[in-house]
Scaffold this motif. Structure first.
Motif, short mmCIF file in Angstrom:
data_model
loop_
_atom_site.label_atom_id
_atom_site.label_comp_id
_atom_site.label_asym_id
_atom_site.label_seq_id
_atom_site.Cartn_x
_atom_site.Cartn_y
_atom_site.Cartn_z
N ASP A 1 -9.98 -6.87 -3.32
CA ASP A 1 -10.16 -5.67 -4.14
C ASP A 1 -8.83 -5.32 -4.82
N ALA A 2 -8.84 -4.22 -5.57
CA ALA A 2 -7.63 -3.82 -6.31
C ALA A 2 -6.46 -3.53 -5.36
N GLY A 3 -6.79 -3.04 -4.16
CA GLY A 3 -5.75 -2.74 -3.18
C GLY A 3 -5.00 -4.00 -2.76
N SER A 4 -5.74 -5.11 -2.62
CA SER A 4 -5.10 -6.39 -2.25
C SER A 4 -4.11 -6.81 -3.33
N LEU A 5 -4.50 -6.61 -4.59
CA LEU A 5 -3.62 -6.97 -5.71
C LEU A 5 -2.35 -6.14 -5.68
N ALA A 6 -2.49 -4.84 -5.44
CA ALA A 6 -1.32 -3.95 -5.39
C ALA A 6 -0.38 -4.34 -4.26
N ILE A 7 -0.96 -4.67 -3.10
CA ILE A 7 -0.14 -5.07 -1.95
C ILE A 7 0.59 -6.38 -2.26
#
Lengths: 137, 69
Positions: free
Chosen positions: A113-119
């Motif tokens: 998800d987008a959170g994985s990308l940010a991390i």
């Protein structure tokens, strides 16, 4: 001697660093508000939209603060940061598209998800920045 | 790029932090320039030259010239 009073540049960089820290913290706080507010603080679409708008507004301020930070730091620090940003963009781009093609071919079961990308981007940026500082130590 | 920055600095009993403050950069930048790991911009090279009352060519040595000579 005129050049012996040149401490403004260093002081400007400290000020810009502190301002970037504050904007980053504010952006993170408004992101958390927009994410968790609808679940636990309110039950209103208007409030949710207001929280998202606040997060975007603070995000724009964070982008401006980052640009100011890059202009305020000295030339070696700027090179380290620009190298780190270039590595972050490159790795994210390559890894992102590799994930898309692998996912579309049903090769992987993990749903990012987008959170994985940010991390991923945050970790790469921190590691690349640390590597840059070690390189020029 | 080789340079005489460390010699010039120690002749004046300046620390890297002193020179960094005078030149308006970080101590890490002075250290990297002294070790030849980082080539300074032209404005910084001029500032350093003014600090030592020398020309840029007297501080920074063009390695291409040295190998040709």
């Amino acid at each position: 001697m005129q050049t012996q009073t040149r401490t403004e540049g260093y002081q400007d960089s400290i000020k810009a660093t502190f301002q970037l820290f504050l904007w980053t913290f504010a952006w993170g706080a408004t992101l958390a508000l927009a994410k968790f507010g609808p679940e636990s603080l309110w039950d209103s679409d208007t409030m949710s939209w207001a929280a998202v708008a606040l997060n975007v507004g603070i995000g724009i301020g964070w982008i401006v603060a980052h640009a100011r930070y890059l202009r305020a730091i000295d030339e070696l620090q700027r090179k380290i940061m620009q190298d780190a940003l270039a590595i972050t963009l490159g790795v994210t781009w390559v890894a992102g598209f590799a994930y898309i093609v692998a996912d579309s071919a049903d090769l992987i079961s993990y749903n990012a998800d987008a959170g994985s990308l940010a991390i991923l981007m945050s970790v790469i940026y921190v590691v690349a920045t640390a590597a840059g500082h070690l390189r020029y130590r | 790029m080789k340079n005489r920055l460390k010699d010039l600095r120690t002749e004046r009993n300046w620390t890297q932090a002193d020179l960094a403050q005078f030149a308006g950069v970080s101590r890490q930048t002075i250290n990297a320039v002294e070790k030849g790991k980082f080539d300074p911009s032209l404005p910084l090279a001029f500032r350093l030259a003014r600090l030592f009352d020398l020309t840029i060519e007297e501080i920074f040595l063009d390695e291409a010239d040295q190998t040709a000579g």
